[in-house]
Motif scaffolding. Structure first.
Motif, PDB file in Angstrom:
ATOM      1  N   GLY A 122      -8.784   8.960   1.061  1.00  6.94           N
ATOM      2  CA  GLY A 122      -7.536   9.126   1.797  1.00  6.94           C
ATOM      3  C   GLY A 122      -7.018   7.848   2.430  1.00  6.94           C
ATOM      4  N   ALA A 123      -5.690   7.737   2.405  1.00  7.66           N
ATOM      5  CA  ALA A 123      -4.978   6.687   3.148  1.00  7.66           C
ATOM      6  C   ALA A 123      -3.643   7.283   3.579  1.00  7.66           C
ATOM      7  CB  ALA A 123      -4.745   5.474   2.268  1.00  7.66           C
ATOM      8  N   ASP A 124      -2.971   6.598   4.506  1.00  6.99           N
ATOM      9  CA  ASP A 124      -1.644   7.033   4.944  1.00  6.99           C
ATOM     10  C   ASP A 124      -0.702   7.033   3.728  1.00  6.99           C
ATOM     11  OD1 ASP A 124       0.913   7.323   5.941  1.00  6.99           O
ATOM     12  OD2 ASP A 124       0.609   5.962   7.643  1.00  6.99           O
ATOM     13  N   GLY A 125      -0.320   8.235   3.302  1.00 10.15           N
ATOM     14  CA  GLY A 125       0.459   8.369   2.069  1.00 10.15           C
ATOM     15  C   GLY A 125       1.887   7.884   2.184  1.00 10.15           C
ATOM     16  N   LEU A 126       2.333   7.556   3.417  1.00 11.08           N
ATOM     17  CA  LEU A 126       3.705   7.078   3.600  1.00 11.08           C
ATOM     18  C   LEU A 126       3.746   5.568   3.840  1.00 11.08           C
ATOM     19  CD1 LEU A 126       5.149   9.996   5.798  1.00 11.08           C
ATOM     20  CD2 LEU A 126       4.918   9.815   3.307  1.00 11.08           C
ATOM     21  N   ALA A 127       2.580   4.927   3.821  1.00 11.72           N
ATOM     22  CA  ALA A 127       2.511   3.476   4.079  1.00 11.72           C
ATOM     23  C   ALA A 127       2.157   2.753   2.782  1.00 11.72           C
ATOM     24  CB  ALA A 127       1.454   3.186   5.146  1.00 11.72           C
ATOM     25  N   GLU A 128       3.107   1.943   2.309  1.00 11.60           N
ATOM     26  CA  GLU A 128       2.944   1.319   0.985  1.00 11.60           C
ATOM     27  C   GLU A 128       1.659   0.510   0.840  1.00 11.60           C
ATOM     28  OE1 GLU A 128       6.296  -0.880  -0.407  1.00 11.60           O
ATOM     29  OE2 GLU A 128       7.665   0.815  -0.093  1.00 11.60           O
ATOM     30  N   LYS A 129       1.363  -0.296   1.878  1.00  7.14           N
ATOM     31  CA  LYS A 129       0.185  -1.168   1.770  1.00  7.14           C
ATOM     32  C   LYS A 129      -1.102  -0.350   1.687  1.00  7.14           C
ATOM     33  CE  LYS A 129      -1.034  -5.185   3.860  1.00  7.14           C
ATOM     34  NZ  LYS A 129      -1.114  -6.063   5.033  1.00  7.14           N
ATOM     35  N   ALA A 130      -1.161   0.700   2.508  1.00 12.41           N
ATOM     36  CA  ALA A 130      -2.355   1.547   2.520  1.00 12.41           C
ATOM     37  C   ALA A 130      -2.543   2.211   1.158  1.00 12.41           C
ATOM     38  CB  ALA A 130      -2.224   2.604   3.620  1.00 12.41           C
ATOM     39  N   VAL A 131      -1.442   2.699   0.595  1.00 14.98           N
ATOM     40  CA  VAL A 131      -1.519   3.362  -0.715  1.00 14.98           C
ATOM     41  C   VAL A 131      -1.939   2.352  -1.786  1.00 14.98           C
ATOM     42  CG1 VAL A 131      -0.192   4.578  -2.484  1.00 14.98           C
ATOM     43  CG2 VAL A 131       0.146   5.160  -0.074  1.00 14.98           C
ATOM     44  N   ALA A 132      -1.414   1.125  -1.683  1.00 15.08           N
ATOM     45  CA  ALA A 132      -1.788   0.089  -2.661  1.00 15.08           C
ATOM     46  C   ALA A 132      -3.292  -0.142  -2.644  1.00 15.08           C
ATOM     47  CB  ALA A 132      -1.046  -1.208  -2.356  1.00 15.08           C
ATOM     48  N   SER A 133      -3.899  -0.033  -1.452  1.00 16.98           N
ATOM     49  CA  SER A 133      -5.345  -0.305  -1.379  1.00 16.98           C
ATOM     50  C   SER A 133      -6.167   0.827  -2.006  1.00 16.98           C
ATOM     51  CB  SER A 133      -5.776  -0.598   0.056  1.00 16.98           C
ATOM     52  OG  SER A 133      -5.559   0.512   0.875  1.00 16.98           O
ATOM     53  N   ILE A 134      -5.604   2.040  -2.087  1.00 12.46           N
ATOM     54  CA  ILE A 134      -6.300   3.118  -2.824  1.00 12.46           C
ATOM     55  C   ILE A 134      -6.402   2.735  -4.300  1.00 12.46           C
ATOM     56  CG2 ILE A 134      -6.115   5.481  -3.725  1.00 12.46           C
ATOM     57  CD1 ILE A 134      -4.812   6.390  -1.214  1.00 12.46           C
ATOM     58  N   PHE A 135      -5.269   2.316  -4.875  1.00 12.15           N
ATOM     59  CA  PHE A 135      -5.262   1.958  -6.300  1.00 12.15           C
ATOM     60  C   PHE A 135      -6.258   0.819  -6.560  1.00 12.15           C
ATOM     61  CE2 PHE A 135      -1.088   4.067  -6.057  1.00 12.15           C
ATOM     62  CZ  PHE A 135      -1.112   4.836  -7.209  1.00 12.15           C
ATOM     63  N   ALA A 136      -6.299  -0.156  -5.626  1.00 15.51           N
ATOM     64  CA  ALA A 136      -7.196  -1.312  -5.811  1.00 15.51           C
ATOM     65  C   ALA A 136      -8.661  -0.873  -5.734  1.00 15.51           C
ATOM     66  CB  ALA A 136      -6.895  -2.367  -4.757  1.00 15.51           C
ATOM     67  N   ALA A 137      -9.006  -0.035  -4.738  1.00 18.51           N
ATOM     68  CA  ALA A 137     -10.411   0.361  -4.554  1.00 18.51           C
ATOM     69  C   ALA A 137     -10.927   1.173  -5.752  1.00 18.51           C
ATOM     70  CB  ALA A 137     -10.558   1.174  -3.268  1.00 18.51           C
ATOM     71  N   LYS A 138     -10.069   2.019  -6.295  1.00 20.96           N
ATOM     72  CA  LYS A 138     -10.478   2.873  -7.420  1.00 20.96           C
ATOM     73  C   LYS A 138     -10.337   2.194  -8.779  1.00 20.96           C
ATOM     74  CE  LYS A 138      -9.118   7.086  -8.051  1.00 20.96           C
ATOM     75  NZ  LYS A 138     -10.185   8.046  -8.283  1.00 20.96           N
ATOM     76  N   GLY A 139      -9.549   1.084  -8.819  1.00 20.61           N
ATOM     77  CA  GLY A 139      -9.220   0.493 -10.119  1.00 20.61           C
ATOM     78  C   GLY A 139      -8.345   1.456 -10.899  1.00 20.61           C
ATOM     79  N   ARG A 140      -7.434   2.140 -10.181  1.00 22.46           N
ATOM     80  CA  ARG A 140      -6.598   3.175 -10.814  1.00 22.46           C
ATOM     81  C   ARG A 140      -5.286   2.559 -11.294  1.00 22.46           C
ATOM     82  NH1 ARG A 140      -6.127   9.153  -9.523  1.00 22.46           N
ATOM     83  NH2 ARG A 140      -3.956   9.778  -9.608  1.00 22.46           N
TER      84      ARG A 140
END
Ligand code: AMP
Ligand code: MG
Length: 363
Positions: free
Chosen positions: A52-70
Motif C-alpha cells: 500500500g501507498a497513498d493512491g492519490l500521491a503520484e510519487k508514492a504510487v511511482a514507488s510501488i511500481f519501482a519496488a515491485k518491478g511492475r
C-alpha cells in the motif's frame, strides 16, 4: 533504488477485536503516518497481502511500481474503507455497481468505474477508469481509515512471482525495498479479488477471483461477460500481457478427470524423472490417496498437497504458497494438477494456467 530498512510489525489475530481497537493500535498509527509521508506499507487483506501507498500521491504510487518491478501501464486498485470516499474518486456509478457494492463490500470484488481528476493517471496506468475495492480485513480497513486516503495496493510480491499469502512471502520478495510489513498472519482466501468492469453496458469480468460469475449474475439478475482474454484462456491459448504467478522452474498444468488425471500426473512425473529432471508436483488430496492405494512410488518427487478437489476454498488458500514451496526445493520441472472450473475453481485454474505460462499436458 536506495535500500530501505524494512520493519516487520506483528499484529496477531486475537490481539484485537474490532476496528475500534485497531484504530488506536500504535503500529497501525505509525504505519499510517509512513503512508501519509509517501512510504510503502505491506498489509494483509482477506485475499493476499497488498503493498500500500497513498493512491492519490503520484510519487508514492511511482514507488510501488519501482519496488515491485511492475510495468507502469499495469493499473493499480484503490482500496477504501468507507463508501463516502467514493464520491472523490469515481464519476457516474451505475445502479448495478451500487447494488454489487451493497452485496459484496467489504469483500473480494473490485469494480472498474470512470475516474475523477483526483485520481492520478499513474495510479490507473494512464486509463480514464479506476479500479476500486473495499477489503474485508480489520487490519486493512484500520490502516486505510488511519491513513485517511485510499491506498493503491497491488499484491505485495515482486512482479511476476506468486502472490504473497503470508508476511514471510513479502519478506522474501520485498525486504529492503519497502518501509513496513504488517504481519497479520496468513490471509483467508488466497486468490485475488474478481475485477469487474462496470464502465460499459454489460458488466465484464477482467480477472476471475474471490466472487464467482454465477454469484454476480444472481445478484444482478442479468448475464455478466468474460473479457475476450479470459474467453481465450478457457481454450488455454497464451493471451496475457504480463507474466504472472510464475515459479522459477518450467511448469505445466496436467488436465483431465479423476482417475485418468491421477494416473497422468504420476506417469508424466515418472517420464520426467527418467529424463533426469527433479520433479515437483502440486496435487490434490484425492491424487495422493489414489497413489497410496495404487502403491505409486513418489519418493523421488517433491510433492505439495493443495487440499481436496471437493473443497476449492481450501485449494485457493494453498496455491501460491505451494508454488513458492516447490521453488524453495529447487526442482527443475513442476507439474500442477488442474481443478474443475466451477465457482472459485475458475479463478484457481486461471492462476495455475498463468503460473504455467499456459503450458498444458493431457486431454
Ligand atoms: P493487482 O494489483 O496485481 O491485484 O492487479 C490489479 C488488476 O486490476 C490488474 O489485472 C489490472 O489490470 C486490473 N485493473 C486495475 N485498474 C484497472 C482499470 N482501470 N481498468 C481495467 N483493469 C484494471
Ligand atoms: Mg498481483
Amino acid at each position: 533504488m536506495t535500500t530501505k530498512r524494512t520493519q516487520i510489525w506483528q499484529i496477531p489475530r486475537g490481539s484485537y477485536d474490532t476496528d475500534g481497537d485497531l484504530a488506536r493500535n500504535p503500529k497501525i498509527r505509525k504505519a499510517a503516518a509512513i503512508i501519509k509521508q509517501g512510504g510503502l506499507v505491506a498489509f494483509p487483506t482477506e485475499t493476499v497481502y497488498g503493498l500500500g501507498a497513498d493512491g492519490l500521491a503520484e510519487k508514492a504510487v511511482a514507488s510501488i511500481f519501482a519496488a515491485k518491478g511492475r510495468p507502469s501501464d499495469n493499473p493499480l486498485i484503490l482500496h477504501i474503507a468507507e463508501l463516502s470516499v467514493l464520491d472523490q474518486l469515481v464519476g457516474s456509478v451505475p445502479q448495478s455497481a451500487k447494488h454489487l457494492m451493497e452485496l459484496f463490500w467489504p469483500g473480494p470484488l473490485t469494480l472498474v468505474l470512470p475516474k475523477l481528476p483526483a485520481v492520478p493517471m499513474i495510479t490507473t496506468g494512464g486509463l480514464p477508469s479506476v479500479a476500486v475495492r473495499m477489503p474485508n480485513h480489520p487490519i486493512a480497513s484500520a490502516l486505510i481509515k488511519a491513513a485517511g486516503t485510499p491506498l493503491a495496493a497491488p499484491s505485495a510480491n515482486t512482479s511476476g512471482r506468486p502472490s504473497p499469502t503470508r508476511a514471510e512471502h513479502v519478506v522474501s520478495d520485498l525486504m529492503g525495498k519497502i518501509d513496513v510489513i504488517l504481519d497479520g498472519g496468513p490471509t483467508g482466501l488466497g486468490v485475488e479479488s474478481t475485477v469487474l468492469d462496470c464502465t460499459g453496458p454489460t458488466p465484464k469480468i477482467l480477472r476471475p477471483g474471490g466472487v464467482d460469475k454465477e454469484a454476480l449474475e444472481d445478484a444482478l439478475g442479468t448475464c455478466v461477460q468474460l473479457s475476450a482474454e479470459l474467453g481465450k484462456e478457457i481454450g488455454s491459448f497464451p493471451s496475457h500481457k504480463y507474466g504472472h504467478y510464475a515459479p522459477n522452474a518450467p511448469t505445466a498444468v496436467v488436465l483431465g478427470e479423476p482417475q485418468g488425471l491421477f494416473e497422468n500426473l504420476a506417469a508424466k512425473a515418472q517420464e520426467l524423472t527418467c529424463k533426469g529432471e527433479q520433479v515437483g508436483l502440486m496435487i490434490s488430496r484425492e491424487t495422493m490417496q489414489y497413489w497410496q492405494d495404487q502403491a505409486v512410488d513418489f519418493s523421488h518427487w517433491q510433492v505439495v498437497v493443495m487440499g481436496s478437489r471437493t473443497n476449492l476454498a481450501e485449494v485457493g488458500t494453498a496455491v501460491y504458497e505451494g508454488l513458492r514451496t516447490l521453488d524453495a526445493h529447487h526442482v527443475t520441472q513442476i507439474l500442477l494438477e488442474s481443478v474443475p472450473t466451477q465457482g472459485l475453481g475458475f479463478a484457481i485454474m486461471n492462476r495455475l494456467l498463468k503460473a504455467a505460462d499456459f503450458w498444458t499436458v493431457g486431454e
